[in-house]
Design a protein around this motif. Structure first.
Motif, PDB file in Angstrom:
ATOM      1  N   LEU A  32     -22.123  12.392  40.071  1.00 41.64           N
ATOM      2  CA  LEU A  32     -20.830  11.869  40.685  1.00 41.64           C
ATOM      3  C   LEU A  32     -20.130  10.618  39.816  1.00 41.64           C
ATOM      4  O   LEU A  32     -18.855  10.763  39.427  1.00 41.64           O
ATOM      5  N   PHE A  33     -21.033   9.746  39.713  1.00 38.32           N
ATOM      6  CA  PHE A  33     -20.806   8.462  38.580  1.00 38.32           C
ATOM      7  C   PHE A  33     -20.296   8.912  37.260  1.00 38.32           C
ATOM      8  O   PHE A  33     -19.529   8.345  36.658  1.00 38.32           O
ATOM      9  N   LEU A  34     -20.973  10.139  36.674  1.00 42.16           N
ATOM     10  CA  LEU A  34     -20.622  10.565  35.438  1.00 42.16           C
ATOM     11  C   LEU A  34     -19.369  11.176  35.085  1.00 42.16           C
ATOM     12  O   LEU A  34     -18.971  11.450  34.124  1.00 42.16           O
ATOM     13  N   VAL A  35     -18.792  11.823  36.400  1.00 35.11           N
ATOM     14  CA  VAL A  35     -17.602  12.468  36.234  1.00 35.11           C
ATOM     15  C   VAL A  35     -16.593  11.860  35.553  1.00 35.11           C
ATOM     16  O   VAL A  35     -15.952  12.423  34.762  1.00 35.11           O
ATOM     17  N   PRO A  36     -16.159  10.757  35.897  1.00 36.89           N
ATOM     18  CA  PRO A  36     -15.075  10.018  35.372  1.00 36.89           C
ATOM     19  C   PRO A  36     -15.301   9.873  33.728  1.00 36.89           C
ATOM     20  O   PRO A  36     -14.380  10.149  32.899  1.00 36.89           O
ATOM     21  N   TRP A  37     -16.473   9.578  33.154  1.00 34.90           N
ATOM     22  CA  TRP A  37     -16.646   9.336  31.708  1.00 34.90           C
ATOM     23  C   TRP A  37     -16.631  10.778  31.259  1.00 34.90           C
ATOM     24  O   TRP A  37     -16.308  10.999  30.294  1.00 34.90           O
ATOM     25  N   LEU A  38     -17.292  11.711  31.751  1.00 37.70           N
ATOM     26  CA  LEU A  38     -17.235  13.241  31.208  1.00 37.70           C
ATOM     27  C   LEU A  38     -15.787  13.820  31.029  1.00 37.70           C
ATOM     28  O   LEU A  38     -15.444  14.506  30.190  1.00 37.70           O
ATOM     29  N   ALA A  39     -14.957  13.353  32.280  1.00 35.74           N
ATOM     30  CA  ALA A  39     -13.606  13.910  32.301  1.00 35.74           C
ATOM     31  C   ALA A  39     -12.716  13.100  31.131  1.00 35.74           C
ATOM     32  O   ALA A  39     -12.081  13.869  30.403  1.00 35.74           O
ATOM     33  N   GLY A  40     -13.178  11.827  30.815  1.00 38.68           N
ATOM     34  CA  GLY A  40     -12.576  11.301  29.707  1.00 38.68           C
ATOM     35  C   GLY A  40     -13.097  11.641  28.422  1.00 38.68           C
ATOM     36  O   GLY A  40     -12.006  11.683  27.403  1.00 38.68           O
ATOM     37  N   LEU A  41     -14.220  12.073  28.281  1.00 42.61           N
ATOM     38  CA  LEU A  41     -14.622  12.580  26.960  1.00 42.61           C
ATOM     39  C   LEU A  41     -14.052  13.935  26.893  1.00 42.61           C
ATOM     40  O   LEU A  41     -13.862  14.155  25.446  1.00 42.61           O
ATOM     41  N   VAL A  42     -13.902  14.632  27.677  1.00 49.53           N
ATOM     42  CA  VAL A  42     -13.373  16.091  27.494  1.00 49.53           C
ATOM     43  C   VAL A  42     -11.963  15.841  27.311  1.00 49.53           C
ATOM     44  O   VAL A  42     -11.346  16.384  26.279  1.00 49.53           O
ATOM     45  N   LEU A  43     -11.232  15.273  28.045  1.00 50.65           N
ATOM     46  CA  LEU A  43      -9.552  15.149  28.006  1.00 50.65           C
ATOM     47  C   LEU A  43      -9.169  14.293  26.963  1.00 50.65           C
ATOM     48  O   LEU A  43      -7.991  14.340  26.526  1.00 50.65           O
ATOM     49  N   ILE A  44      -9.793  13.261  26.727  1.00 49.12           N
ATOM     50  CA  ILE A  44      -9.248  12.146  25.910  1.00 49.12           C
ATOM     51  C   ILE A  44      -9.886  12.109  24.460  1.00 49.12           C
ATOM     52  O   ILE A  44      -9.131  11.846  23.553  1.00 49.12           O
ATOM     53  N   THR A  45     -10.928  12.295  24.357  1.00 49.42           N
ATOM     54  CA  THR A  45     -11.672  12.440  23.105  1.00 49.42           C
ATOM     55  C   THR A  45     -11.985  13.791  22.306  1.00 49.42           C
ATOM     56  O   THR A  45     -11.353  14.259  21.444  1.00 49.42           O
ATOM     57  N   ALA A  46     -12.826  14.444  23.111  1.00 51.14           N
ATOM     58  CA  ALA A  46     -13.389  15.816  22.489  1.00 51.14           C
ATOM     59  C   ALA A  46     -12.106  16.746  22.419  1.00 51.14           C
ATOM     60  O   ALA A  46     -12.001  17.637  21.523  1.00 51.14           O
ATOM     61  N   GLY A  47     -11.515  16.986  23.599  1.00 47.04           N
ATOM     62  CA  GLY A  47     -10.393  17.763  23.578  1.00 47.04           C
ATOM     63  C   GLY A  47      -9.144  17.671  22.615  1.00 47.04           C
ATOM     64  O   GLY A  47      -8.891  18.458  21.753  1.00 47.04           O
ATOM     65  N   PRO A  48      -8.641  16.409  22.514  1.00 50.39           N
ATOM     66  CA  PRO A  48      -7.813  16.030  21.422  1.00 50.39           C
ATOM     67  C   PRO A  48      -8.209  16.456  20.184  1.00 50.39           C
ATOM     68  O   PRO A  48      -7.637  16.855  19.109  1.00 50.39           O
ATOM     69  N   MET A  49      -9.651  15.888  19.786  1.00 50.83           N
ATOM     70  CA  MET A  49      -9.917  16.255  18.701  1.00 50.83           C
ATOM     71  C   MET A  49     -10.248  17.801  18.215  1.00 50.83           C
ATOM     72  O   MET A  49      -9.907  18.064  16.843  1.00 50.83           O
ATOM     73  N   GLY A  50     -10.532  18.479  19.152  1.00 52.97           N
ATOM     74  CA  GLY A  50     -10.646  19.963  18.904  1.00 52.97           C
ATOM     75  C   GLY A  50      -9.301  20.631  18.674  1.00 52.97           C
ATOM     76  O   GLY A  50      -9.099  21.252  17.724  1.00 52.97           O
ATOM     77  N   VAL A  51      -8.186  20.116  19.299  1.00 53.82           N
ATOM     78  CA  VAL A  51      -7.003  20.658  19.199  1.00 53.82           C
ATOM     79  C   VAL A  51      -6.368  20.128  17.778  1.00 53.82           C
ATOM     80  O   VAL A  51      -5.875  20.828  17.155  1.00 53.82           O
ATOM     81  N   SER A  52      -6.739  18.843  17.380  1.00 52.02           N
ATOM     82  CA  SER A  52      -6.478  18.272  16.061  1.00 52.02           C
ATOM     83  C   SER A  52      -6.937  19.137  15.009  1.00 52.02           C
ATOM     84  O   SER A  52      -6.247  19.425  14.026  1.00 52.02           O
ATOM     85  N   LEU A  53      -8.032  19.638  15.009  1.00 48.71           N
ATOM     86  CA  LEU A  53      -8.999  20.478  14.017  1.00 48.71           C
ATOM     87  C   LEU A  53      -8.188  21.624  13.889  1.00 48.71           C
ATOM     88  O   LEU A  53      -8.016  22.154  12.868  1.00 48.71           O
ATOM     89  N   TYR A  54      -8.024  22.048  15.021  1.00 49.85           N
ATOM     90  CA  TYR A  54      -7.106  23.655  15.057  1.00 49.85           C
ATOM     91  C   TYR A  54      -5.771  23.318  14.527  1.00 49.85           C
ATOM     92  O   TYR A  54      -5.550  24.076  13.201  1.00 49.85           O
ATOM     93  N   PHE A  55      -5.147  22.379  14.688  1.00 48.53           N
ATOM     94  CA  PHE A  55      -3.727  22.172  13.918  1.00 48.53           C
ATOM     95  C   PHE A  55      -3.851  21.858  12.378  1.00 48.53           C
ATOM     96  O   PHE A  55      -2.780  22.300  11.560  1.00 48.53           O
ATOM     97  N   SER A  56      -4.911  21.107  12.195  1.00 54.18           N
ATOM     98  CA  SER A  56      -5.335  21.001  10.640  1.00 54.18           C
ATOM     99  C   SER A  56      -5.291  22.311   9.871  1.00 54.18           C
ATOM    100  O   SER A  56      -5.133  22.378   8.715  1.00 54.18           O
ATOM    101  N   LEU A  57      -5.463  23.322  10.436  1.00 51.73           N
ATOM    102  CA  LEU A  57      -5.634  24.757   9.795  1.00 51.73           C
ATOM    103  C   LEU A  57      -4.421  25.282  10.304  1.00 51.73           C
ATOM    104  O   LEU A  57      -4.343  26.831   9.740  1.00 51.73           O
TER     105      LEU A  57
END
Length: 313
Positions: A32-57
Motif C-alpha cells: 500500500l505504501f509502495l503504490v504511490p511510488w509505483l504509480a509515479g514510476l509507471v505514469l511519470i518515468t517508465a511510461g513516458p520513456m516507453g512512449v518517447s522510444l516509440y516516437f523516436s522510431l
C-alpha cells in the motif's frame, strides 16, 4: 499423545497462524505504501520513456498519426550539420565549464573551511547562485550584463577599454558568457566540498606539519586524496547537469542558439526540432541519443574512478 502435548501443539499452531496473519498484514501495508511510488514510476518515468522510444522510431508532427519509420530518425542525424554543431557546442561547454566550476567550488570551500567568522552567512551567499543560476530571471540579467551597453562593458570603459564587444552577440564570445554563468553557480558542489573537508582528520595535518610539510604539500598529499570520493560525486553530477543545460542558452540567444549557432546546445536544438519544427519523432530520437551520451560519460567516469578515487576502506 498426552493432553499436555496436544495443548502445546494447538498453542504452537495458533501462534504460527497469528504470525502468518501479521506478516500478511505487514506485506499488504508495504504494498500500500509502495503504490504511490509505483504509480509515479509507471505514469511519470517508465511510461513516458516507453512512449518517447516509440516516437523516436516514427515520423510524428503532433498533428497526424505517427508513421513508423524504423531507424530513419537516427540515421538522419549523421547528416544533420546543425545537430553535429550542437554536439560540438555542448561538449565544449561541458569540458570547459565543469572543471573550472569544480576548481572554483573547491577553492572557495578550502577558504571557508579555515573557520572564519560568519561562516553560515558566507556559505549561504555562495550557495545562492546555485538556486538562481538556472532561472529565467538570471539568464535575462546575464544577457543585459554582457550586452553592448551592459555592466561588464561599462566597467571595462572605466579602465580605458572602450572597444569591448557585445559579448552575447559575438560568435567567438557568446558561448563563453554561458560558461561563466555555469561557473558562477558553484554553490552546490562547494557546500558538498565543505562537508567533505570537515571530515578530514586534523591529526593528519598536524603530523604532516611536524614533518615539515607546507600548506601546498598538505593540500596535495592529504586533502585531495581524501576528497577524491567527493570530487568524483560532484564531477558526475555536474557533467549530467551541464549536458542538460537549456534555459541559459534559450534566454541569452532569444531561443535561436545564435549568433551563428554558437550557443546552440543539443537540448536547445532538440526543443527547436520538437516544438518549433513539429518533428517530434526526430526530437524523441535526439532525446535518446542524449540519454546514451550521458550514460556513456557516467559509465566512463565510474570505470576511471578506480584509478584515482581512494576510499578509507
Amino acid at each position: 499423545m498426552t493432553a499436555l502435548g496436544e495443548l502445546r501443539t494447538l498453542r504452537s499452531q495458533s501462534r504460527v497462524r497469528v504470525q502468518s496473519q501479521a506478516a500478511k498484514q505487514e506485506e499488504r501495508a508495504a504494498y500500500l505504501f509502495l503504490v504511490p511510488w509505483l504509480a509515479g514510476l509507471v505514469l511519470i518515468t517508465a511510461g513516458p520513456m516507453g512512449v518517447s522510444l516509440y516516437f523516436s522510431l516514427t515520423d510524428y508532427n503532433l498533428l497526424q498519426v505517427p508513421q513508423f519509420v524504423g531507424m530513419e530518425n537516427y540515421t538522419a542525424m549523421l547528416g544533420d550539420e546543425r545537430l553535429l554543431n550542437s554536439l560540438r557546442v555542448t561538449f565544449v561547454y561541458v569540458f570547459v565549464s565543469v572543471p573550472i566550476q569544480l576548481a572554483a567550488a573547491l577553492g572557495i570551500a578550502v577558504v571557508l573551511n579555515r573557520g572564519m567568522r560568519g561562516l553560515a552567512f558566507y556559505r549561504s551567499v555562495y550557495y545562492l547562485p546555485s538556486l538562481l543560476g538556472g532561472s529565467v530571471a538570471i539568464a535575462v540579467l546575464w544577457r543585459r550584463l554582457f550586452g553592448s551597453d551592459g555592466l561588464v562593458n561599462q566597467a571595462l570603459a572605466l579602465v580605458g577599454i572602450d572597444s569591448a564587444p557585445a559579448w552575447v552577440s559575438e560568435p567567438s564570445t557568446a558561448l563563453g558568457t554561458l560558461v561563466v554563468l555555469n561557473v558562477w553557480t558553484f554553490g552546490a558542489p562547494m557546500v558538498i566540498f565543505l562537508a567533505g573537508l570537515r571530515q578530514v582528520p586534523v591529526a593528519l595535518y598536524e603530523a604532516a606539519a611536524v614533518d615539515g610539510a607546507g600548506r601546498w604539500t598538505r593540500f596535495v598529499r592529504i586533502t585531495l586524496p581524501l576528497l577524491t570520493p567527493i570530487i568524483f560525486f560532484n564531477l558526475v553530477l555536474q557533467i549530467i547537469h551541464a549536458f542538460q543545460a537549456f534555459t541559459q542558452a534559450f534566454i541569452v540567444s532569444g531561443g535561436t542558439g545564435g549568433p551563428s549557432d554558437s550557443t546552440m546546445f543539443f537540448t536547445l536544438y532538440l526543443y527547436q526540432s520538437g516544438f518549433g519544427n513539429f518533428q517530434m519523432g526526430y526530437a524523441s530520437a535526439m532525446a535518446w541519443v542524449l540519454l546514451v551520451i550521458v550514460a556513456v560519460f557516467t559509465a566512463v567516469n565510474f570505470w576511471a574512478s578506480r584509478f584515482w578515487v581512494f576510499y578509507d576502506d
